[in-house]
Design a protein around this motif. Structure first.
Motif, mmCIF file in Angstrom:
data_model
loop_
_atom_site.group_PDB
_atom_site.id
_atom_site.type_symbol
_atom_site.label_atom_id
_atom_site.label_comp_id
_atom_site.label_asym_id
_atom_site.label_seq_id
_atom_site.Cartn_x
_atom_site.Cartn_y
_atom_site.Cartn_z
ATOM 1 N N VAL A 128 3.128 0.295 0.353
ATOM 2 C CA VAL A 128 3.299 1.678 -0.115
ATOM 3 C C VAL A 128 2.225 2.021 -1.143
ATOM 4 O O VAL A 128 1.615 3.093 -1.083
ATOM 5 N N ARG A 129 1.966 1.113 -2.075
ATOM 6 C CA ARG A 129 0.937 1.375 -3.093
ATOM 7 C C ARG A 129 -0.454 1.528 -2.468
ATOM 8 O O ARG A 129 -1.278 2.313 -2.954
ATOM 9 N N GLU A 130 -0.719 0.829 -1.381
ATOM 10 C CA GLU A 130 -2.004 1.005 -0.687
ATOM 11 C C GLU A 130 -2.112 2.415 -0.127
ATOM 12 O O GLU A 130 -3.183 3.036 -0.192
ATOM 13 N N ASP A 131 -1.015 2.946 0.423
ATOM 14 C CA ASP A 131 -1.027 4.341 0.883
ATOM 15 C C ASP A 131 -1.216 5.289 -0.296
ATOM 16 O O ASP A 131 -1.987 6.251 -0.211
ATOM 17 N N TRP A 132 -0.521 5.027 -1.407
ATOM 18 C CA TRP A 132 -0.708 5.853 -2.603
ATOM 19 C C TRP A 132 -2.174 5.867 -3.004
ATOM 20 O O TRP A 132 -2.734 6.925 -3.314
ATOM 21 N N LEU B 6 -5.949 13.624 -3.182
ATOM 22 C CA LEU B 6 -4.771 14.312 -2.670
ATOM 23 C C LEU B 6 -3.573 14.001 -3.565
ATOM 24 O O LEU B 6 -3.602 13.025 -4.322
ATOM 25 N N PRO B 7 -2.526 14.813 -3.483
ATOM 26 C CA PRO B 7 -1.311 14.441 -4.201
ATOM 27 C C PRO B 7 -0.875 13.045 -3.769
ATOM 28 O O PRO B 7 -1.029 12.657 -2.610
ATOM 29 N N SER B 8 -0.347 12.285 -4.717
ATOM 30 C CA SER B 8 0.096 10.920 -4.450
ATOM 31 C C SER B 8 1.138 10.526 -5.483
ATOM 32 O O SER B 8 0.986 10.838 -6.668
ATOM 33 N N SER B 9 2.150 9.814 -5.032
ATOM 34 C CA SER B 9 3.136 9.292 -5.974
ATOM 35 C C SER B 9 2.505 8.267 -6.907
ATOM 36 O O SER B 9 3.057 7.963 -7.957
ATOM 37 N N GLY B 10 1.360 7.751 -6.542
ATOM 38 C CA GLY B 10 0.652 6.809 -7.392
ATOM 39 C C GLY B 10 -0.048 7.456 -8.575
ATOM 40 O O GLY B 10 -0.599 6.775 -9.435
ATOM 41 N N ARG C 282 7.427 3.372 -9.371
ATOM 42 C CA ARG C 282 7.200 2.336 -8.378
ATOM 43 C C ARG C 282 7.831 2.764 -7.064
ATOM 44 O O ARG C 282 8.705 3.626 -7.045
ATOM 45 N N PRO C 283 7.383 2.192 -5.958
ATOM 46 C CA PRO C 283 8.023 2.503 -4.683
ATOM 47 C C PRO C 283 9.517 2.179 -4.749
ATOM 48 O O PRO C 283 9.918 1.150 -5.312
ATOM 49 N N HIS C 284 10.317 3.080 -4.185
ATOM 50 C CA HIS C 284 11.771 2.889 -4.187
ATOM 51 C C HIS C 284 12.402 3.710 -3.074
ATOM 52 O O HIS C 284 11.810 4.667 -2.574
ATOM 53 N N LEU C 285 13.594 3.323 -2.715
ATOM 54 C CA LEU C 285 14.400 4.018 -1.714
ATOM 55 C C LEU C 285 15.595 4.614 -2.441
ATOM 56 O O LEU C 285 16.443 3.884 -2.960
ATOM 57 N N ALA D 106 -2.700 17.471 6.770
ATOM 58 C CA ALA D 106 -3.487 16.965 7.891
ATOM 59 C C ALA D 106 -4.440 15.862 7.432
ATOM 60 O O ALA D 106 -4.578 14.829 8.099
ATOM 61 N N THR D 107 -5.079 16.053 6.303
ATOM 62 C CA THR D 107 -5.977 15.025 5.761
ATOM 63 C C THR D 107 -5.194 13.777 5.390
ATOM 64 O O THR D 107 -5.596 12.650 5.706
ATOM 65 N N ALA D 108 -4.073 13.958 4.726
ATOM 66 C CA ALA D 108 -3.258 12.820 4.305
ATOM 67 C C ALA D 108 -2.787 12.013 5.511
ATOM 68 O O ALA D 108 -2.802 10.767 5.478
ATOM 69 N N MET D 109 -2.392 12.682 6.570
ATOM 70 C CA MET D 109 -1.893 11.987 7.761
ATOM 71 C C MET D 109 -2.969 11.086 8.367
ATOM 72 O O MET D 109 -2.652 10.028 8.905
#
Length: 167
Positions: free
Chosen positions: A16-20, A28-32, A40-43, A135-138
């Motif tokens: 998940v952090r690699e995607d961030w 781009l916007p990112s939770s990171g 931190r990544p969480h569910l 679209a860019t994020a995808m």
């Protein structure tokens, strides 16, 4: 606002952090983007206006539980989108969610997607994406199925900015 969250193992956290980081690298916007140590990544299992963190101590007995990330999911609100990793639903995961949702009680209408039989399990990658930026994020997100475990749980108090670890 309080949320009850499962914490993924090191491998899922890293994915998940690699995607961030890929989103950050493309500005781009990112939770990171949030530098707080609590980020931190969480569910998220439940969100409520008020919760007693000690009421959830027994869910630690239900861990670890298998978690599988598979592809992406989009959540929308008006002209902005939340991009997230989809978490595959399993019987043990639904059981933990049901226990937490029942302890938490009926959600307020604005948190209804965390109630029993209405939950959309996901781990957020970015919020506030426009359609063009989505679209860019995808194109940047690597979304292979990854199997791991939720190995921890916590309650996040957003108003006090405090984490209570569930042991």
């Amino acid at each position: 606002m309080f949320s009850v969250e499962l914490i993924p193992d090191a491998e899922l956290d890293r994915a998940v952090r690699e995607d961030w980081d890929r989103l950050l690298g493309a500005d781009l916007p990112s939770s990171g983007r949030n530098p707080a140590p609590s980020n931190r990544p969480h569910l998220t299992l439940a969100v409520r206006d008020r919760l007693d963190p000690s009421a959830f101590d027994d869910i630690a007995d239900l861990l670890p539980v298998a978690l599988e990330l598979a592809g992406v999911v989009l959540l929308g609100h008006r002209d902005r989108y939340v991009l997230a990793r989809h978490v595959v639903v399993s019987t043990p995961l639904l059981a933990i969610h049901r226990v937490v949702a029942e302890i938490a009680g009926r959600p307020e209408p604005h948190y209804s997607n965390t109630g029993v039989d209405r939950w959309t399990p996901h781990i957020t990658l970015a919020r506030g994406l426009t359609a063009a930026r989505l679209a860019t994020a995808m194109r940047l997100i690597k979304a292979p199925n990854i199997v791991g475990q939720a190995t921890g749980a916590r309650v996040w108090d957003a108003d006090a900015r405090r984490v209570t670890t569930i042991r």
